[in-house]
Design an enzyme around this catalytic site. Sequence first.
Site, mmCIF file in Angstrom:
data_model
loop_
_atom_site.group_PDB
_atom_site.id
_atom_site.type_symbol
_atom_site.label_atom_id
_atom_site.label_comp_id
_atom_site.label_asym_id
_atom_site.label_seq_id
_atom_site.Cartn_x
_atom_site.Cartn_y
_atom_site.Cartn_z
ATOM 1 N N GLY A 232 -0.898 -0.585 1.452
ATOM 2 C CA GLY A 232 -1.340 0.251 0.343
ATOM 3 C C GLY A 232 -0.978 1.694 0.621
ATOM 4 O O GLY A 232 -0.056 1.981 1.393
ATOM 5 N N GLU A 254 0.715 -0.794 6.615
ATOM 6 C CA GLU A 254 1.977 -0.679 5.869
ATOM 7 C C GLU A 254 1.687 0.257 4.707
ATOM 8 O O GLU A 254 1.062 -0.146 3.722
ATOM 9 C CB GLU A 254 2.408 -2.049 5.326
ATOM 10 C CG GLU A 254 2.743 -3.089 6.371
ATOM 11 C CD GLU A 254 4.069 -2.842 7.046
ATOM 12 O OE1 GLU A 254 4.824 -1.962 6.607
ATOM 13 O OE2 GLU A 254 4.338 -3.527 8.037
ATOM 14 N N CYS A 288 7.444 0.320 -2.595
ATOM 15 C CA CYS A 288 7.196 1.192 -1.431
ATOM 16 C C CYS A 288 8.514 1.625 -0.797
ATOM 17 O O CYS A 288 8.619 2.738 -0.305
ATOM 18 C CB CYS A 288 6.293 0.499 -0.422
ATOM 19 S SG CYS A 288 6.918 -1.093 0.123
HETATM 20 P P1 NDP Z 1 -4.266 1.539 -2.515
HETATM 21 O O1 NDP Z 1 -4.228 2.236 -1.213
HETATM 22 O O2 NDP Z 1 -4.922 2.206 -3.650
HETATM 23 O O3 NDP Z 1 -4.979 0.117 -2.365
HETATM 24 C C1 NDP Z 1 -4.528 -0.863 -1.455
HETATM 25 C C2 NDP Z 1 -5.622 -1.893 -1.251
HETATM 26 O O4 NDP Z 1 -6.701 -1.278 -0.529
HETATM 27 C C3 NDP Z 1 -6.222 -2.405 -2.553
HETATM 28 O O5 NDP Z 1 -6.499 -3.785 -2.411
HETATM 29 C C4 NDP Z 1 -7.488 -1.587 -2.668
HETATM 30 O O6 NDP Z 1 -8.465 -2.165 -3.458
HETATM 31 C C5 NDP Z 1 -7.923 -1.514 -1.219
HETATM 32 N N1 NDP Z 1 -8.868 -0.447 -0.912
HETATM 33 C C6 NDP Z 1 -9.153 0.666 -1.628
HETATM 34 N N2 NDP Z 1 -10.084 1.432 -0.973
HETATM 35 C C7 NDP Z 1 -10.376 0.774 0.178
HETATM 36 C C8 NDP Z 1 -11.248 1.045 1.284
HETATM 37 N N3 NDP Z 1 -11.984 2.149 1.351
HETATM 38 N N4 NDP Z 1 -11.290 0.153 2.308
HETATM 39 C C9 NDP Z 1 -10.517 -0.952 2.285
HETATM 40 N N5 NDP Z 1 -9.677 -1.268 1.264
HETATM 41 C C10 NDP Z 1 -9.606 -0.418 0.221
HETATM 42 O O7 NDP Z 1 -2.741 1.194 -2.841
HETATM 43 P P2 NDP Z 1 -2.157 0.531 -4.147
HETATM 44 O O8 NDP Z 1 -2.766 -0.802 -4.391
HETATM 45 O O9 NDP Z 1 -2.213 1.542 -5.229
HETATM 46 O O10 NDP Z 1 -0.631 0.269 -3.714
HETATM 47 C C11 NDP Z 1 0.334 1.239 -3.801
HETATM 48 C C12 NDP Z 1 0.620 1.850 -2.457
HETATM 49 O O11 NDP Z 1 0.978 0.819 -1.562
HETATM 50 C C13 NDP Z 1 1.792 2.798 -2.453
HETATM 51 O O12 NDP Z 1 1.500 3.940 -1.693
HETATM 52 C C14 NDP Z 1 2.905 1.994 -1.797
HETATM 53 O O13 NDP Z 1 3.885 2.786 -1.204
HETATM 54 C C15 NDP Z 1 2.135 1.185 -0.829
HETATM 55 N N6 NDP Z 1 2.878 -0.002 -0.440
HETATM 56 C C16 NDP Z 1 3.363 -0.088 0.829
HETATM 57 C C17 NDP Z 1 4.105 -1.177 1.216
HETATM 58 C C18 NDP Z 1 4.596 -1.307 2.614
HETATM 59 O O14 NDP Z 1 4.932 -2.412 3.002
HETATM 60 N N7 NDP Z 1 4.671 -0.259 3.415
HETATM 61 C C19 NDP Z 1 4.404 -2.262 0.282
HETATM 62 C C20 NDP Z 1 3.821 -2.085 -1.011
HETATM 63 C C21 NDP Z 1 3.080 -0.981 -1.341
HETATM 64 P P3 NDP Z 1 -8.441 -2.010 -5.061
HETATM 65 O O15 NDP Z 1 -7.102 -1.598 -5.490
HETATM 66 O O16 NDP Z 1 -8.764 -3.371 -5.484
HETATM 67 O O17 NDP Z 1 -9.487 -1.008 -5.346
#
Ligand code: NDP
Length: 515
Positions: A232, A254, A288
């Site tokens: 994320g 990641e 990403c």
């Molecule tokens: P987020 O960081 O918003 O969320 C990622 C996950 O973390 C979601 O399931 C989210 O839940 C969860 N989450 C949110 N807050 C918390 C917390 N405090 N503790 C634990 N988990 C939490 O990312 P996005 O979903 O918006 O994804 C986009 C991002 O991911 C971009 O920055 C992208 O570059 C990155 N990414 C990186 C990749 C890699 O392999 N390096 C691949 C794909 C994406 P919820 O959304 O359900 O609230």
Amino acid sequence: MTDTLSSAQPSADLPTATVHDAEQLESLSPITGDVVGRYPVADAEAVADAVARAREAADWWAALDFGRRKAVLDQWRGVLARRMAQLADVVHRETGKPHADAQLEIGLAVDHLAWAAGHAKKVLGPHRVSAGLLMANQAATVEYLPRGVIGVIGPWNYPVFTPMGSIAYALAAGNAVVFKPSELTPGVGQWLADSLAEVVPGGRPLLQCVHGRGEVGDALCRSGVDKLAFTGSTATGKKVMATCADTLTPVLIEAGGKDAMLVADDADVSAAADAAAWGAFSNAGQTCVGIERVYVHESIADEFVRELTSRTAGLSAAGDVGSAYGPMTLPGQVDVVRRHVTDAVERGGRAVVGGVEAVGEAYVQPTVLVDVPEDSSAVTEETFGPTVVVNRVASMDEAVSRANGTGYGLGGSVFSKAQGMTLARAMRSGMVAVNGVISFAGIPALPFGGVGSSGFGRIHGADGLREFASPKAIARQRVRPLMNLTSFGRTPAMDKNFAAVIAALHGRATQFRKR
Ligand code: NDP
């Protein structure tokens, strides 16, 4: 009171997390706004229950040999491949991406699953290593044991391919998984868990989903899992790491990126422009490892921009079958894209395709920005939208230095006939495609992950398998040592002999050359 999570295809027998209240998570189509599915939100107790059930499943799974685990994962692979269209439909409905793009990510994930299951024994199984001269009386063995239960937190942009980079490799390494999909794509996560359950003997909960928002991810971090694999944003990754620190739970992060493409003066300009268009605009730029910046040698910059512009002319974002890509999946991301494009234009950049007016409510049309100041947010921050900055450089050294100028370091791309490998090595990133774009992600043997603000740890490949295993080192005495140095029975003569052996073995290693 407890009941069982429902799914797009609910089944009472399937390994879903128990929930303790009736709060529902709705997933919505970003194209129509329609409700695609409803999933009971798991509270902390439900997450703990899921992890407890996973622990039992993990014990059973770890006790199987590699061959039997592979047989189960191969069956799952068959199910995924045969029902690819069905899963692609769930992906399309929850993310809005074109069906064919959904199929592409599923197909690649299936290929990764095959590699992980097929290589687990070779990579993780016991193997002898040299004991070295000093310990020549020993036999040294290393093997990689399952960690137990892996918590996986995933994003919404590639809701199959990305979490499967953790799930497939964690399962192949002998672990059970509790998966918290993004709140935007719970149906995809549930579909994966349900389909695996169909082929696991006894319906053991090898892969369970816990649904909800950030609090559920937070609960998973605190649940005592043996490792937490997070994909994320960098900001959330920091929170995850801080939470996991409380229980010393190891983490794999990641995170985001700001990937650059370098185009040298000897590049195939047409191929580079084609790759830049795909890297920047496919999946609405919500990739990403998508290309957000291009540094192109000034001698070919005009030709490159012409080629990129002409390739972009036919592309448009819409919700119908023929569109190049769909809507922004996360509505709030539109504001980020608008802010970056506005900043770039206000500070002297030019939009040769699209621009501020291309940023709509749900759809963002392709936007190519040129000559953007390097300190603009369009250059320094992750945009995660279908925009790309093209800046010209006087040399490839300058291109490398600018590409390496952000805190991120996920992927990258290089176009050059002669300097591809040199430039690839000079990029500060975890992965680079030479004369291609994002190609590294489709090669299962290559590790996937970043450096700096893009995170650490690796999914995919042998490193990805080891990421979900604990190395176990065993030294077995084959014969009695000539000198037992780890005994109080050690004599002064042995100490003298030991010093002589060390001097003979290593003493000349640092000798300065005589002048
Ligand atoms: P987020 O960081 O918003 O969320 C990622 C996950 O973390 C979601 O399931 C989210 O839940 C969860 N989450 C949110 N807050 C918390 C917390 N405090 N503790 C634990 N988990 C939490 O990312 P996005 O979903 O918006 O994804 C986009 C991002 O991911 C971009 O920055 C992208 O570059 C990155 N990414 C990186 C990749 C890699 O392999 N390096 C691949 C794909 C994406 P919820 O959304 O359900 O609230």
